[in-house]
Design a protein around this motif. Sequence first.
Motif, PDB file in Angstrom:
ATOM      1  N   ASP A 215      31.021  53.983  54.389  1.00 53.52           N
ATOM      2  CA  ASP A 215      30.313  55.178  54.859  1.00 53.52           C
ATOM      3  C   ASP A 215      31.093  56.440  54.514  1.00 53.52           C
ATOM      4  OD1 ASP A 215      28.295  53.620  55.859  1.00 53.52           O
ATOM      5  OD2 ASP A 215      29.095  53.547  57.902  1.00 53.52           O
ATOM      6  N   ARG A 216      32.411  56.393  54.716  1.00 52.62           N
ATOM      7  CA  ARG A 216      33.222  57.565  54.386  1.00 52.62           C
ATOM      8  C   ARG A 216      33.217  57.830  52.887  1.00 52.62           C
ATOM      9  NH1 ARG A 216      36.451  55.027  58.298  1.00 52.62           N
ATOM     10  NH2 ARG A 216      37.793  54.133  56.679  1.00 52.62           N
ATOM     11  N   LEU A 217      33.301  56.759  52.098  1.00 51.82           N
ATOM     12  CA  LEU A 217      33.267  56.944  50.646  1.00 51.82           C
ATOM     13  C   LEU A 217      31.919  57.508  50.199  1.00 51.82           C
ATOM     14  CD1 LEU A 217      35.066  53.690  49.412  1.00 51.82           C
ATOM     15  CD2 LEU A 217      35.972  56.013  49.423  1.00 51.82           C
ATOM     16  N   GLU A 218      30.842  57.022  50.823  1.00 55.14           N
ATOM     17  CA  GLU A 218      29.520  57.532  50.458  1.00 55.14           C
ATOM     18  C   GLU A 218      29.384  59.001  50.849  1.00 55.14           C
ATOM     19  OE1 GLU A 218      25.686  57.824  49.039  1.00 55.14           O
ATOM     20  OE2 GLU A 218      27.281  56.382  48.662  1.00 55.14           O
ATOM     21  N   SER A 219      29.903  59.338  52.030  1.00 56.20           N
ATOM     22  CA  SER A 219      29.863  60.742  52.438  1.00 56.20           C
ATOM     23  C   SER A 219      30.665  61.605  51.475  1.00 56.20           C
ATOM     24  CB  SER A 219      30.403  60.889  53.865  1.00 56.20           C
ATOM     25  OG  SER A 219      29.621  60.159  54.783  1.00 56.20           O
ATOM     26  N   ALA A 220      31.845  61.106  51.086  1.00 53.67           N
ATOM     27  CA  ALA A 220      32.653  61.865  50.133  1.00 53.67           C
ATOM     28  C   ALA A 220      31.946  61.979  48.792  1.00 53.67           C
ATOM     29  CB  ALA A 220      34.023  61.191  49.960  1.00 53.67           C
ATOM     30  N   GLN A 224      30.885  65.369  47.081  1.00 53.92           N
ATOM     31  CA  GLN A 224      31.351  65.685  45.731  1.00 53.92           C
ATOM     32  C   GLN A 224      30.179  66.014  44.812  1.00 53.92           C
ATOM     33  OE1 GLN A 224      33.193  62.433  43.676  1.00 53.92           O
ATOM     34  NE2 GLN A 224      34.311  63.752  42.262  1.00 53.92           N
ATOM     35  N   ARG A 225      29.088  65.233  44.929  1.00 55.18           N
ATOM     36  CA  ARG A 225      27.926  65.498  44.082  1.00 55.18           C
ATOM     37  C   ARG A 225      27.319  66.864  44.388  1.00 55.18           C
ATOM     38  NH1 ARG A 225      25.337  61.280  45.276  1.00 55.18           N
ATOM     39  NH2 ARG A 225      23.909  62.160  46.802  1.00 55.18           N
ATOM     40  N   VAL A 226      27.203  67.169  45.689  1.00 60.38           N
ATOM     41  CA  VAL A 226      26.669  68.482  46.067  1.00 60.38           C
ATOM     42  C   VAL A 226      27.596  69.593  45.604  1.00 60.38           C
ATOM     43  CG1 VAL A 226      26.080  69.940  48.044  1.00 60.38           C
ATOM     44  CG2 VAL A 226      25.383  67.541  48.014  1.00 60.38           C
ATOM     45  N   ALA A 231      28.696  74.032  42.241  1.00 57.02           N
ATOM     46  CA  ALA A 231      29.644  74.710  41.357  1.00 57.02           C
ATOM     47  C   ALA A 231      29.021  74.972  39.994  1.00 57.02           C
ATOM     48  CB  ALA A 231      30.917  73.862  41.211  1.00 57.02           C
ATOM     49  N   ALA A 232      28.299  73.963  39.475  1.00 57.74           N
ATOM     50  CA  ALA A 232      27.646  74.167  38.175  1.00 57.74           C
ATOM     51  C   ALA A 232      26.608  75.283  38.255  1.00 57.74           C
ATOM     52  CB  ALA A 232      26.993  72.861  37.724  1.00 57.74           C
ATOM     53  N   HIS A 233      25.880  75.321  39.380  1.00 62.79           N
ATOM     54  CA  HIS A 233      24.860  76.371  39.542  1.00 62.79           C
ATOM     55  C   HIS A 233      25.517  77.749  39.619  1.00 62.79           C
ATOM     56  CE1 HIS A 233      21.051  78.124  40.743  1.00 62.79           C
ATOM     57  NE2 HIS A 233      21.676  78.720  41.764  1.00 62.79           N
TER      58      HIS A 233
END
Length: 455
Positions: A215-220, A224-226, A231-233
Amino acid sequence: MAIGVFGLTVGLALGGVVLLGALGFVLQRTVDTEAFRTADAVALLAAEDALPDPLPVAGGQVRVQVVDAQGRIRAASIDADRLVPMVRPQRLDPGRRQRLEVPAERVGLAGPVRVVTVPAGTAADPLTVLVARSMADVRHSTHVVRIILLVAFPLLVAVLAAVAWRVVGATLRPVEALRRGAEEITGRAGTGRLPVPASADEIHRLAVTLNGMLDRLESARVRQRVFVSDAAHELRSPLTNIRTELEVAQRLADRTDWTAVTGNLLTDTERLSRLVDDLLLLARLDEAPQARGGGPVELGGLLTEVAARYPSPPVSVAPSTGSLWTVGNADELRRVLANLVDNAVRHARGSVLLAAEADVETGAGGATYHLVTVTDDGPGVPVADRERVFGRFTRLDDGRARDDGGAGLGLAIVRELVRRAGGSIALTDADGQPAGLRVRLLLPALPATDGNGHR
């Protein structure tokens, strides 16, 4: 599993060998004890010169002789030889109790034969009592036990191996389920959870812990994806502006106002540079959340230094009583105050007030904190959004204009730097004003005894 069965087999084999050795030793000591008891009784008769003939001995597996120093038989049991001693005189040691092995045919018993000797008689007429007992029963008993062990040993190993196989298999079945679940999670995209066994044992706790880690890895991963998307935007916007300016200037050719174009490009370049610097700083803070080094910092002087950069609208500093020292990185604390004052100046209608108070709160372990406040008379922040504004790339609706505001990283950087300094930050309403916002910054207090901030 195979190693466990092999170890079990070796252990049982060693146990069987020890059992046989112990059984043979005990039985032999029993035979010796009975033989010495018989020899001592005959020796008492010899000492009293009352040896009967034949010597009374119970049992058909016992032979008794009394011999003198020349090897002549002075008395014997009814089944013993009266001419040839059971032990050659050369092997006898007068005056000592002995245990000897003799050939079965010399005694007339089923072999092997055990003979014990006991001194008897008087100093003038030394005698030796010889008692022979057959070891056939002992050998037969050990042989029977050996056969039983040889038959039962393979069966016992097979049964124990089957039980161990079932028990280990049942124990490892949840582990195999965890492995398959992990393989499925690895092989597909998206979230997933490992199966949790019903038993409340170590495997159950391991599965719960691993699911928490997932769960923590998925949240991270989501963060990270967001973050990468935002950042790209944000990076795309200044790059698009730069490209547009250059394309328009290229088309207009001689009619291009290069001075204006250069100014616009420089503005977008500076904005892009600030964004990249903020992203790099956040990346470094994520890698090293704990501060390295640092020293005493005087908060009053730091507030005055930061306020001097903003002549309009007026930024004032409320006077404080004495020097207020904290411990931390001066550059990081300066960055925190500069970001907070930037936000306050951007939204203030008339004034911004900086203040510091000493030892206003006590935390765990008796630690004290200084309070630093940044107050403006702007529109403020709704209560529902006061935690959200510390997220990365977060801008409220009235702050969406990119030319007026930043990329939404300022308060995120502030919170990370404050955490590194061991403090906390919160947003509240401005006291005594119809509108406005007050930022409350708690920093660890460092009591000072001299002008340099040393204890």
